[in-house]
Scaffold this motif. Sequence first.
Motif, mmCIF file in Angstrom:
data_model
loop_
_atom_site.group_PDB
_atom_site.id
_atom_site.type_symbol
_atom_site.label_atom_id
_atom_site.label_comp_id
_atom_site.label_asym_id
_atom_site.label_seq_id
_atom_site.Cartn_x
_atom_site.Cartn_y
_atom_site.Cartn_z
ATOM 1 N N SER A 56 1.022 -1.254 -0.111
ATOM 2 C CA SER A 56 0.007 -0.041 0.013
ATOM 3 C C SER A 56 0.948 1.193 -0.006
ATOM 4 O O SER A 56 0.317 2.062 -0.372
ATOM 5 C CB SER A 56 -0.919 0.053 1.099
ATOM 6 O OG SER A 56 -0.167 -0.047 2.505
ATOM 7 N N ARG A 57 1.939 1.078 0.581
ATOM 8 C CA ARG A 57 2.878 2.493 0.726
ATOM 9 C C ARG A 57 4.216 1.977 0.789
ATOM 10 O O ARG A 57 4.687 1.110 0.889
ATOM 11 C CB ARG A 57 2.444 3.213 2.004
ATOM 12 C CG ARG A 57 2.257 2.483 3.120
ATOM 13 C CD ARG A 57 1.493 3.380 4.055
ATOM 14 N NE ARG A 57 0.995 2.521 5.343
ATOM 15 C CZ ARG A 57 1.642 2.564 6.416
ATOM 16 N NH1 ARG A 57 2.756 3.507 6.502
ATOM 17 N NH2 ARG A 57 1.345 1.685 7.396
ATOM 18 N N ILE A 104 8.120 0.992 0.759
ATOM 19 C CA ILE A 104 9.017 0.236 -0.198
ATOM 20 C C ILE A 104 8.044 -0.857 -0.925
ATOM 21 O O ILE A 104 8.223 -1.085 -2.101
ATOM 22 C CB ILE A 104 9.920 -0.739 0.611
ATOM 23 C CG1 ILE A 104 10.900 0.482 1.406
ATOM 24 C CG2 ILE A 104 10.746 -1.780 -0.059
ATOM 25 C CD1 ILE A 104 11.750 -0.473 2.717
ATOM 26 N N ARG A 130 -4.254 -3.779 2.835
ATOM 27 C CA ARG A 130 -5.504 -3.963 3.756
ATOM 28 C C ARG A 130 -6.585 -3.153 3.397
ATOM 29 O O ARG A 130 -7.643 -3.124 4.002
ATOM 30 C CB ARG A 130 -4.970 -3.351 5.311
ATOM 31 C CG ARG A 130 -4.131 -4.488 5.728
ATOM 32 C CD ARG A 130 -4.060 -4.240 7.076
ATOM 33 N NE ARG A 130 -2.916 -3.210 7.454
ATOM 34 C CZ ARG A 130 -2.437 -2.932 8.564
ATOM 35 N NH1 ARG A 130 -2.776 -3.444 9.880
ATOM 36 N NH2 ARG A 130 -1.687 -1.733 9.084
ATOM 37 N N ASP A 166 -4.874 -8.946 5.366
ATOM 38 C CA ASP A 166 -4.238 -8.374 6.612
ATOM 39 C C ASP A 166 -3.420 -9.748 7.040
ATOM 40 O O ASP A 166 -4.244 -10.944 7.332
ATOM 41 C CB ASP A 166 -5.352 -8.265 7.458
ATOM 42 C CG ASP A 166 -4.762 -7.636 9.038
ATOM 43 O OD1 ASP A 166 -3.568 -7.805 9.254
ATOM 44 O OD2 ASP A 166 -5.436 -6.818 9.639
ATOM 45 N N VAL A 167 -2.221 -9.412 7.300
ATOM 46 C CA VAL A 167 -1.445 -10.766 7.434
ATOM 47 C C VAL A 167 -1.685 -11.228 8.880
ATOM 48 O O VAL A 167 -1.083 -12.374 9.426
ATOM 49 C CB VAL A 167 -0.013 -10.548 7.283
ATOM 50 C CG1 VAL A 167 0.430 -9.978 6.003
ATOM 51 C CG2 VAL A 167 0.857 -9.324 8.411
ATOM 52 N N ASN A 179 6.962 -8.187 2.425
ATOM 53 C CA ASN A 179 7.443 -6.819 2.789
ATOM 54 C C ASN A 179 6.775 -6.228 4.021
ATOM 55 O O ASN A 179 7.317 -5.387 4.366
ATOM 56 C CB ASN A 179 7.397 -5.739 1.615
ATOM 57 C CG ASN A 179 7.604 -4.458 1.981
ATOM 58 O OD1 ASN A 179 8.747 -3.839 2.023
ATOM 59 N ND2 ASN A 179 6.526 -3.677 1.905
ATOM 60 N N MET A 224 11.472 -9.378 3.938
ATOM 61 C CA MET A 224 11.976 -8.110 4.603
ATOM 62 C C MET A 224 12.419 -8.233 5.863
ATOM 63 O O MET A 224 11.596 -8.118 6.788
ATOM 64 C CB MET A 224 11.236 -7.038 4.111
ATOM 65 C CG MET A 224 11.773 -5.903 4.101
ATOM 66 S SD MET A 224 12.990 -5.808 2.461
ATOM 67 C CE MET A 224 11.581 -5.298 1.094
ATOM 68 N N SER A 225 13.501 -8.101 6.210
ATOM 69 C CA SER A 225 14.305 -8.370 7.561
ATOM 70 C C SER A 225 14.671 -6.800 7.873
ATOM 71 O O SER A 225 14.247 -5.908 7.233
ATOM 72 C CB SER A 225 15.135 -9.276 7.714
ATOM 73 O OG SER A 225 15.516 -9.618 9.089
ATOM 74 N N TYR A 270 10.867 -4.004 17.874
ATOM 75 C CA TYR A 270 11.040 -4.311 16.491
ATOM 76 C C TYR A 270 12.496 -5.035 16.216
ATOM 77 O O TYR A 270 12.214 -5.939 15.140
ATOM 78 C CB TYR A 270 11.393 -2.863 15.911
ATOM 79 C CG TYR A 270 11.701 -2.941 14.374
ATOM 80 C CD1 TYR A 270 10.685 -3.167 13.571
ATOM 81 C CD2 TYR A 270 12.932 -2.531 13.671
ATOM 82 C CE1 TYR A 270 10.806 -3.146 12.308
ATOM 83 C CE2 TYR A 270 13.012 -2.548 12.505
ATOM 84 C CZ TYR A 270 11.866 -2.936 11.657
ATOM 85 O OH TYR A 270 12.261 -2.698 10.313
ATOM 86 N N LYS A 288 12.430 -8.784 14.098
ATOM 87 C CA LYS A 288 13.196 -9.227 12.886
ATOM 88 C C LYS A 288 14.458 -10.110 13.273
ATOM 89 O O LYS A 288 14.602 -11.233 12.438
ATOM 90 C CB LYS A 288 13.800 -7.922 12.322
ATOM 91 C CG LYS A 288 12.926 -6.813 12.112
ATOM 92 C CD LYS A 288 12.144 -7.404 10.719
ATOM 93 C CE LYS A 288 11.255 -5.972 10.108
ATOM 94 N NZ LYS A 288 10.589 -6.583 8.851
ATOM 95 N N GLY A 330 17.899 -1.037 3.387
ATOM 96 C CA GLY A 330 18.606 0.160 3.787
ATOM 97 C C GLY A 330 17.873 0.797 4.778
ATOM 98 O O GLY A 330 16.844 0.551 4.995
ATOM 99 N N VAL A 356 15.656 3.668 4.765
ATOM 100 C CA VAL A 356 14.533 4.048 3.615
ATOM 101 C C VAL A 356 13.843 5.158 4.298
ATOM 102 O O VAL A 356 12.888 4.873 5.109
ATOM 103 C CB VAL A 356 14.049 3.013 2.768
ATOM 104 C CG1 VAL A 356 13.400 3.364 1.573
ATOM 105 C CG2 VAL A 356 14.946 1.866 2.454
ATOM 106 N N THR A 398 10.556 6.241 4.562
ATOM 107 C CA THR A 398 9.220 5.876 4.421
ATOM 108 C C THR A 398 8.327 6.254 5.648
ATOM 109 O O THR A 398 8.912 7.011 6.664
ATOM 110 C CB THR A 398 9.078 4.393 4.258
ATOM 111 O OG1 THR A 398 9.589 3.846 5.605
ATOM 112 C CG2 THR A 398 9.806 3.771 3.013
ATOM 113 N N THR A 425 10.254 5.248 9.079
ATOM 114 C CA THR A 425 11.378 6.181 9.255
ATOM 115 C C THR A 425 10.858 7.401 9.455
ATOM 116 O O THR A 425 11.737 8.317 9.553
ATOM 117 C CB THR A 425 12.339 5.896 8.515
ATOM 118 O OG1 THR A 425 12.134 6.363 7.017
ATOM 119 C CG2 THR A 425 13.043 4.433 8.323
#
Length: 222
Positions: A10-11, A13, A33, A54-55, A79, A127-128, A144, A148, A175, A177, A179, A182
């Motif tokens: 949805s947004r 990465i 979602r 929705d995971v 992701n 995605m870790s 967090y 991971k 990296g 990134v 978004t 962050t």
Amino acid sequence: MPSVMVIGASRGIGLELARQYGEAGWQVHATTRSLALPGKLGALAGDVNLYSLDVCSDDDIANLAVALNDTPIDVLIYNAGVIGSRGEGDETTRKETFRINAEAPILVATALLDNVAASDQKKIAVMSSTQGSGRLGGKGGYLYGDSKGLLNAKYRECEPQWRERGIASVALHPGYVRTDMTGMMASLSPKKSVKGIRQVLAALSLADSGRFVDYKGKIVAW
Ligand SMILES: NC(=O)c1ccc[n+]([C@@H]2O[C@H](COP(=O)([O-])OP(=O)(O)OC[C@H]3O[C@@H](n4cnc5c(N)ncnc54)[C@H](OP(=O)(O)O)[C@@H]3O)[C@@H](O)[C@H]2O)c1
């Protein structure tokens, strides 16, 4: 035409992954979602097919597998992720963060494994984050990073079985990134991170399956 499945598009990465693969002419399968209001994801150019997921929902994961039926997925990228909490977090936040960041990647990959195994390229990326390094036990007091770290441990457990089926996979650090995650503070653009991720995945083979690499292909410590 190769196909990619982006889980959590949805947004950030995930949206950029869907955009770049779509622009490159790939068949894109992408989950959100907010299927009724997909926003920028709904406006992407190319062969882009959207699914509701929705995971945190086992039913949603099962329904995604049913919707795909036997569609081959060349590259599956898990992701979706949440930052959780700066510290250990309360019980609800802990449960949700571990589910989204550590458990769902394996549940989704398992549900779609036949689709990946039926494809030409047969690749999976989870995605870790470097925040997970040194935290394989999933217990370090920083939610967090712990989530991971646990993802990395779970991934390493599953990877040999995936490889036996001819599937090459990696744990990825994208990296730092710019978004929502962050606070839009990082200097690396989603565009540049995803360009690198696509190159890493294009070069991925069974011989280097099971590694933890960043968006430049540099090995990251477990
Ligand atoms: N940005 C970085 O610097 C950085 C660094 C290392 C690792 N990562 C990892 O890279 C991945 C993407 O990060 P990002 O920066 O792009 O984050 P983001 O902008 O916050 O986007 C997170 C994505 O995950 C989805 N998501 C969250 N919870 C979900 C759920 N329960 N079910 C389905 N989808 C869900 C979000 O969907 P909604 O829009 O529905 O919330 C959104 O699409 C994450 O796994 C993150 O941990 C990012």
